[in-house]
Design a protein around this motif. Structure first.
Motif, PDB file in Angstrom:
ATOM      1  N   PRO A   1       0.832  -1.216   0.000  1.00 17.61           N
ATOM      2  CA  PRO A   1       0.000   0.000   0.000  1.00 17.61           C
ATOM      3  C   PRO A   1       0.865   1.263   0.000  1.00 17.61           C
ATOM      4  O   PRO A   1       1.343   1.708   1.027  1.00 17.61           O
ATOM      5  CB  PRO A   1      -0.799  -0.123   1.304  1.00 17.61           C
ATOM      6  N   LEU A   2       1.072   1.838  -1.169  1.00 17.61           N
ATOM      7  CA  LEU A   2       1.933   3.008  -1.319  1.00 17.61           C
ATOM      8  C   LEU A   2       1.126   4.285  -1.488  1.00 17.61           C
ATOM      9  O   LEU A   2       0.138   4.298  -2.207  1.00 17.61           O
ATOM     10  CB  LEU A   2       2.810   2.876  -2.562  1.00 17.61           C
ATOM     11  N   ALA A   3       1.599   5.346  -0.865  1.00 16.30           N
ATOM     12  CA  ALA A   3       1.036   6.677  -1.106  1.00 16.30           C
ATOM     13  C   ALA A   3       1.974   7.479  -1.992  1.00 16.30           C
ATOM     14  O   ALA A   3       1.535   8.256  -2.832  1.00 16.30           O
ATOM     15  CB  ALA A   3       0.802   7.414   0.205  1.00 16.30           C
ATOM     16  N   ARG A   4       3.293   7.286  -1.785  1.00  7.98           N
ATOM     17  CA  ARG A   4       4.261   7.988  -2.617  1.00  7.98           C
ATOM     18  C   ARG A   4       5.631   7.337  -2.484  1.00  7.98           C
ATOM     19  O   ARG A   4       5.910   6.638  -1.515  1.00  7.98           O
ATOM     20  CB  ARG A   4       4.337   9.470  -2.272  1.00  7.98           C
ATOM     21  N   ILE A   5       6.460   7.601  -3.478  1.00  3.40           N
ATOM     22  CA  ILE A   5       7.865   7.190  -3.460  1.00  3.40           C
ATOM     23  C   ILE A   5       8.676   8.426  -3.809  1.00  3.40           C
ATOM     24  O   ILE A   5       8.394   9.098  -4.800  1.00  3.40           O
ATOM     25  CB  ILE A   5       8.166   6.081  -4.487  1.00  3.40           C
TER      26      ILE A   5
END
Length: 117
Positions: free
Chosen positions: A21-25
């Motif tokens: 579950p990614l929001a940003r990199i």
């Protein structure tokens, strides 16, 4: 820069497809250049796009609020991780509070050095 954008976007897609579950990199790197001090790429799940910022050397300020990338860059640690549901972790960096307010529950950053200093 197009290749870096493409690879970061592909990495985000693969991680999301794998259930992470990614929001940003964010990927940043200081560089030896007389004008540009840092190149920063950031993928955001809301837009699905990668933004690239060239930070002028003159705007890199060592007196800015405590940030995880600063600790990594200065060699204070090689990895930083935070549980953004834990009030102690949220107060560690100003960025942590901003992310927690957006509903993000975790933060992870690592440093990879190249060459010698």
């Amino acid at each position: 820069m197009i290749l870096l954008r493409s690879r970061l976007k592909r990495l985000a897609t693969r991680l999301l497809d794998g259930g992470v579950p990614l929001a940003r990199i964010s990927v940043g790197r200081s560089i030896l250049h007389p004008v540009i001090g840092l190149i920063w790429l950031q993928w955001d799940s809301d837009s699905g796009q990668v933004n690239v910022e060239h930070v002028p050397r003159s705007s890199i300020d060592t007196d800015t609020p405590k940030a995880p990338f600063a600790d990594l860059h200065e060699g204070k640690c090689d990895v930083t991780q935070a549980d953004l549901t834990d009030p102690t972790d949220v107060t560690r960096y100003s960025l942590s509070a901003d992310l927690a307010q957006k509903g993000i529950t975790g933060y992870f950053a690592l440093n990879r050095r190249f060459g010698t200093s």
